[in-house]
Scaffold this motif. Structure first.
Motif, short mmCIF file in Angstrom:
data_model
loop_
_atom_site.label_atom_id
_atom_site.label_comp_id
_atom_site.label_asym_id
_atom_site.label_seq_id
_atom_site.Cartn_x
_atom_site.Cartn_y
_atom_site.Cartn_z
N UNK A 409 35.13 43.78 39.03
CA UNK A 409 35.92 42.92 38.14
C UNK A 409 36.97 42.14 38.93
N UNK A 410 37.70 42.83 39.80
CA UNK A 410 38.76 42.14 40.54
C UNK A 410 38.20 41.16 41.57
N UNK A 433 44.26 38.63 52.83
CA UNK A 433 44.31 39.52 51.68
C UNK A 433 43.42 38.97 50.57
N UNK A 434 43.31 37.64 50.51
CA UNK A 434 42.43 37.03 49.52
C UNK A 434 40.97 37.29 49.83
N UNK A 435 40.58 37.11 51.09
CA UNK A 435 39.22 37.43 51.52
C UNK A 435 39.28 37.78 53.00
N UNK A 436 38.95 39.01 53.33
CA UNK A 436 39.20 39.49 54.70
C UNK A 436 38.27 38.87 55.73
N UNK A 488 41.71 31.03 48.72
CA UNK A 488 40.83 31.58 49.75
C UNK A 488 39.84 32.57 49.16
N UNK A 489 40.25 33.28 48.14
CA UNK A 489 39.39 34.31 47.53
C UNK A 489 38.09 33.71 47.01
N UNK A 490 38.14 32.46 46.54
CA UNK A 490 36.92 31.82 46.04
C UNK A 490 36.39 32.46 44.78
N UNK A 491 37.29 33.00 43.94
CA UNK A 491 36.88 33.69 42.72
C UNK A 491 36.48 32.70 41.64
N UNK A 492 35.68 33.18 40.70
CA UNK A 492 35.23 32.30 39.61
C UNK A 492 36.30 32.14 38.53
N UNK A 493 37.25 33.06 38.49
CA UNK A 493 38.37 32.96 37.55
C UNK A 493 39.67 32.99 38.34
#
Length: 573
Positions: A409-410, A433-436, A488-493
């Motif tokens: 989920x996260x 921290x967003x995407x290692x 940086x995380x590139x998350x969908x939400x």
């Protein structure tokens, strides 16, 4: 403490070796008075210097072997206790991270810090001393009493009278001190909380000239802690003098009895010296044992506090198997969601959110606005499941959030919190921290979208070192770095909780334009209509209720709350 002992399994050999070496050292120590008596009765009485020298060499050998055994016991005890507490800290830290936000809020950060530091250190000290002295001291006491009987049974009866009296004093004081040490640790929590709040809010204190007030409040808490420590210390301090008095009375009795028996020809002078040495050994060991009991009492109080945290069961349970959502048009959906804070019904007062229902399609830009305390942060905290709703259902990609493993989920969500949180280290480490596995190109692109590339390049690029909390940056710079970390995380939400509050209007517009080009579903929480007016959908909250939803123009026409917020801000500008 019993539940914590499972952590010492890895160090079972060391935990057994430490007392074993201590008992070996104690065995040699019990032989010393016999050798001394032999020197007096046989060597000195006969004037045989060779015999005396041989027995002195034997004493040296016993001392060397005892020293080697003590060093080995210290080494194994230190290794076992340090490893034991390391395992506890690891488990405690992991367990705290499994607790819900509501549970950590209730326990308190300062309390958890105390458990991880002060309480854990006290447990380590207690385990170290226990491994070295818990068996050694009783072994010496009992062994000295037995050896005294081998020397002279009549005189040794004094030992039988003295030892139980000493044990009674020690355990009575221990039982009195246990609850008092618990209160001391509770007062310590309050002092740590006060220190934490004052250090984190030092700018506010100085801005409002409240230093003297906070000094007084801290002084009151510190005095309360000191008062409980003094009260406990006064009782604990009775141990040494009481044991000294009892033992010294026993020694006087022993010497008097021994003198009479020597005069009657029933006992040798060396035997009296041996009995005196055994009584002295008992005195020394009981003093050690008394101090050990005090430390064990403190350690048990600290261990119970650690156990209380470990026994706190996480309120949230998530699936262990990865969820495969159907990926419908709705990225996020709230269905009659109500949230009440508090663990029990008695603690739950008015709902923070009341019967909230809405649906957000993939790729939509959603604004959330409302007066202070209207429930905006609570609402967006339900999406990554920081909190659970009391009633209703929150769905992500058509699946209830409870069906997802927490990591899955996260991984789908990137969050920029209200307070810009950065960590000591380089800009690169903070962005990772967003995407290692993010490379430098991806991080620089995120910095550009967050309008943070300019000041980062000026300060030395991705290798620029941030102090704790990013204190060597301005508020706006910190906020832009946290936005870049989420990108940086590139998350969908993507959830932005008042993430533009420290930005000027031009930078606000540029950052929102960059984020809108990502194609993600974006939730923007803001106090300013300027930051949400271009959103596809705006949710208006007031006192925990959804009082309006729609675009900017429709809400101006239909929602009095939104219109009032907008007009007040337009008038100010």
């Amino acid at each position: 403490m019993k539940k914590l002992l499972r952590f010492i399994k890895e160090y079972k050999k060391q935990a057994l070796a430490a007392p074993a070496f201590k008992l070996l050292e104690a065995s040699f120590e019990l032989l010393v008075p016999i050798v001394v008596a032999d020197i007096i009765d046989n060597g000195i009485a006969a004037g045989d210097t060779g015999y005396i020298a041989g027995r002195c060499l034997l004493l040296v050998a016993l001392g060397v072997i005892g020293l080697a055994s003590t060093v080995a016991a210290q080494y194994f005890a230190a290794k076992a206790s340090a490893g034991f507490v390391r395992a506890i800290r690891d488990e405690l830290f992991a367990h705290i991270n499994r607790l819900s936000f509501a549970q950590t809020d209730r326990i308190g950060a300062s309390t958890l810090i105390t458990r991880m530091t002060s309480d854990a250190n006290q447990v380590q000290t207690g385990v170290n001393l226990t491994l070295r002295l818990l068996l050694r001291s009783p072994f010496i006491v009992i062994g000295a009493a037995i050896m005294a009987f081998t020397v002279d049974a009549s005189a040794a009866l004094i030992f039988v009278a003295v030892i139980p009296l000493l044990a009674l004093v020690i355990f009575a004081i221990m039982l009195l001190c246990i609850p008092m040490y618990k209160k001391v640790q509770q007062r310590l929590d309050g002092v740590v909380l006060s220190i934490r709040e004052n250090l984190s809010g030092v700018r506010v204190l100085r801005a409002f000239c409240l230093e003297e007030q906070q000094k007084r409040e801290f002084g009151n808490k510190n005095n309360e802690l000191a008062r409980h420590q003094r009260k406990t210390g006064r009782i604990a301090a009775l141990l040494n003098p009481l044991t000294f008095v009892i033992i010294n009375l026993g020694i006087v009795w022993l010497i008097y009895t021994g003198a009479l028996r020597v005069s009657a020809g029933l006992l040798t002078q060396g035997a009296v010296i041996a009995l005196y040495n055994y009584m002295s050994q008992i005195l020394t060991e009981l003093i050690k044992f008394a101090n050990l009991i005090i430390n064990i009492t403190k350690s048990l109080a600290s261990a119970r506090r650690i156990e209380a945290v470990l026994e706190t069961r996480p309120e949230q349970s998530s699936s262990e198997t990865e969820c495969t959502p159907q990926c419908p048009a709705a990225a996020v959906e709230f269905e009659h969601v109500t949230v009440r804070y508090g663990k029990s019904r008695e603690e739950r007062h008015e709902a923070a959110l009341k019967d909230i229902s809405f649906s957000v399609h993939k790729g939509e830009k959603v604004g959330i606005i409302g007066p202070t305390g209207s429930g905006k942060t609570t609402l967006i905290s339900l999406i990554p499941r920081f909190y659970d709703c009391t009633e209703g259902t929150v769905r992500v990609n058509g699946e209830p959030v409870e069906n997802y493993p927490q990591k899955q989920l996260t991984d789908m969500i990137a969050l920029v919190p209200q307070k810009a949180v950065l960590f000591s280290g380089t800009v690169r480490e903070n962005l990772q921290w967003g995407r290692n596995d993010a490379d430098d190109a991806a991080m620089m692109r995120a910095l550009e979208l967050a309008c943070a590339d300019g000041f980062v390049k000026e300060k030395g690029g991705l290798d620029f070192v941030l102090t704790a909390g990013g204190r060597n940056l301005s508020g706006g710079q910190r906020q832009r770095l946290t936005i870049a970390r989420a990108i940086v995380r590139g998350a969908e939400i993507l959830i932005l909780d008042d993430a533009y509050s420290a930005l000027d209007n031009l930078t606000d517009t540029r950052v929102r334009s960059g984020i809108n080009g990502l194609g993600a579903t974006v939730f923007t929480v803001s106090q300013r209509t300027r930051s949400v007016r271009d959103c596809d959908k705006i949710l208006v909250l007031d006192n925990g209720e959804l009082v309006g939803q729609g675009d900017h123009e429709s809400l101006l026409a239909s929602c009095p709350v939104y219109r009032e917020i907008h007009l007040s801000q337009e008038a100010e500008s």
